[in-house]
Design an enzyme around this catalytic site. Structure first.
Site, PDB file in Angstrom:
ATOM      1  CD  GLU A 122      31.060  -3.491  21.201  1.00  0.00           C
ATOM      2  OE1 GLU A 122      32.012  -4.291  21.163  1.00  0.00           O
ATOM      3  OE2 GLU A 122      30.921  -2.559  20.408  1.00  0.00           O
ATOM      4  CG  HIS A 162      31.622   0.715  24.635  1.00  0.00           C
ATOM      5  ND1 HIS A 162      32.652   1.370  23.988  1.00  0.00           N
ATOM      6  CD2 HIS A 162      30.816   0.210  23.655  1.00  0.00           C
ATOM      7  CE1 HIS A 162      32.486   1.256  22.681  1.00  0.00           C
ATOM      8  NE2 HIS A 162      31.364   0.565  22.452  1.00  0.00           N
ATOM      9  CG  HIS A 197      29.633   4.254  20.018  1.00  0.00           C
ATOM     10  ND1 HIS A 197      28.823   3.560  19.139  1.00  0.00           N
ATOM     11  CD2 HIS A 197      30.354   3.321  20.677  1.00  0.00           C
ATOM     12  CE1 HIS A 197      29.041   2.254  19.268  1.00  0.00           C
ATOM     13  NE2 HIS A 197      29.964   2.088  20.206  1.00  0.00           N
ATOM     14  CE1 TYR A 236      39.003  18.992  39.266  1.00  0.00           C
ATOM     15  CE2 TYR A 236      39.531  20.601  37.571  1.00  0.00           C
ATOM     16  CZ  TYR A 236      39.221  20.293  38.887  1.00  0.00           C
ATOM     17  OH  TYR A 236      39.146  21.302  39.806  1.00  0.00           O
ATOM     18  CG  HIS A 278      34.320   1.026  18.568  1.00  0.00           C
ATOM     19  ND1 HIS A 278      34.448  -0.336  18.736  1.00  0.00           N
ATOM     20  CD2 HIS A 278      33.100   1.346  19.061  1.00  0.00           C
ATOM     21  CE1 HIS A 278      33.346  -0.815  19.285  1.00  0.00           C
ATOM     22  NE2 HIS A 278      32.513   0.187  19.504  1.00  0.00           N
TER      23      HIS A 278
END
Length: 209
Positions: A78, A97, A99, A121, A162
Site C-alpha cells: 500500500e 492505514h 481496516h 472532536y 476498503h
C-alpha cells in the site's frame, strides 16, 4: 518535516507500541493495516504482510525521499497510498492505514457524506468532512491521483470497500485521528434512523477557526 537522525530508534519503538495498541483494541486484525513515519530524509514503514500487533522495531522497511526501498524487509504493497497522502499534506509526519470495522462498513455505503459532523472532536481532528475515493485493488498505483485530491481536503480519506488512510503532524496525531474516525463511524451507525443534531455551520467554523 523530518525527524532528527538520533530519533530513529524512538520512532521505531513508537511504531511498534502504537501498532500493538491499535491491534489489541481491534482497530486492525491479522496483517491488515500499515503505518509510515518520516525519518531523516526518508520514511520508515511497516513491512508487507506484517501484523500491527507483532512488529519488530529493527525489522521495519526503510525508504528514501523518492519512496525507493533502501533497507529492511519489503514495504507494504500500500506504499502508493502513503506516498499520495504525504504529497497531499506536505507537513504530515506520519500516515496510518486501517481496516477498522465501522469505517470499513461505512466505506461500503453509497453515500456522499457517510459520517456527519456530530462532535467537536470530529471537526478538530478530521476537518469538516471526510471524502471517499472510489474502489481500487489494494496496491494499485491508480489510486494515487484520487487520494492526492481527497487528501488536500483534509487529513482523513475513506477508501471505498476498503478502509481509511489518515495523516497527522506526528505519529501520535495520526493514530489519534484514525481512532477518532473509527469512533465517529461507530456513532453514525448507532444513530442511524434517529433524529440527530449535527454541528451547524457557525459551530463548525468556530472550531476550524
Amino acid at each position: 518535516m523530518t525527524a532528527p537522525a538520533g530519533n530513529e530508534n524512538t520512532l521505531r519503538e513508537s511504531v511498534v507500541a502504537l501498532g500493538a495498541s491499535l491491534f489489541a483494541r481491534g482497530f486492525s486484525v491479522g496483517s491488515a493495516g500499515n503505518i509510515s513515519v518520516r525519518s531523516g530524509d526518508g520514511f520508515l514503514m511497516t513491512p508487507t504482510n506484517s501484523s500491527l500487533g507483532r512488529l519488530d522495531p529493527q525489522a521495519l522497511s526503510e525508504l528514501d525521499a523518492q519512496w525507493v526501498h533502501t533497507a529492511g524487509p519489503k514495504p507494504s504493497k500500500e506504499v502508493v497510498m502513503h506516498q499520495a497522502m504525504y504529497q497531499a499534506r506536505p507537513q504530515a509526519a506520519a500516515v496510518v492505514h486501517l481496516h477498522s470495522t465501522y469505517v470499513t462498513a461505512i466505506s461500503c455505503l453509497d453515500e456522499e457524506q457517510p459520517i456527519p459532523p456530530l462532535t467537536p472532536y470530529f471537526i478538530m481532528r478530521l476537518g469538516r468532512d471526510v471524502p471517499t475515493v472510489p474502489y481500487y485493488k489494494p496496491g494499485s498505483p491508480a489510486v494515487l491521483d484520487d487520494i492526492l485530491a481527497a487528501g488536500q481536503r483534509g487529513p482523513a480519506v475513506i477508501l471505498a470497500n476498503h478502509g481509511s488512510i489518515v495523516a497527522g503532524s506526528s505519529l501520535e496525531d495520526a493514530v489519534n485521528a484514525a481512532e477518532e474516525l473509527e469512533v465517529s463511524a461507530q456513532l453514525a451507525f448507532l444513530l442511524e434512523g434517529r433524529a440527530t443534531r449535527p454541528l451547524n455551520e457557525e459551530q463548525i467554523q468556530d472550531l476550524l477557526g
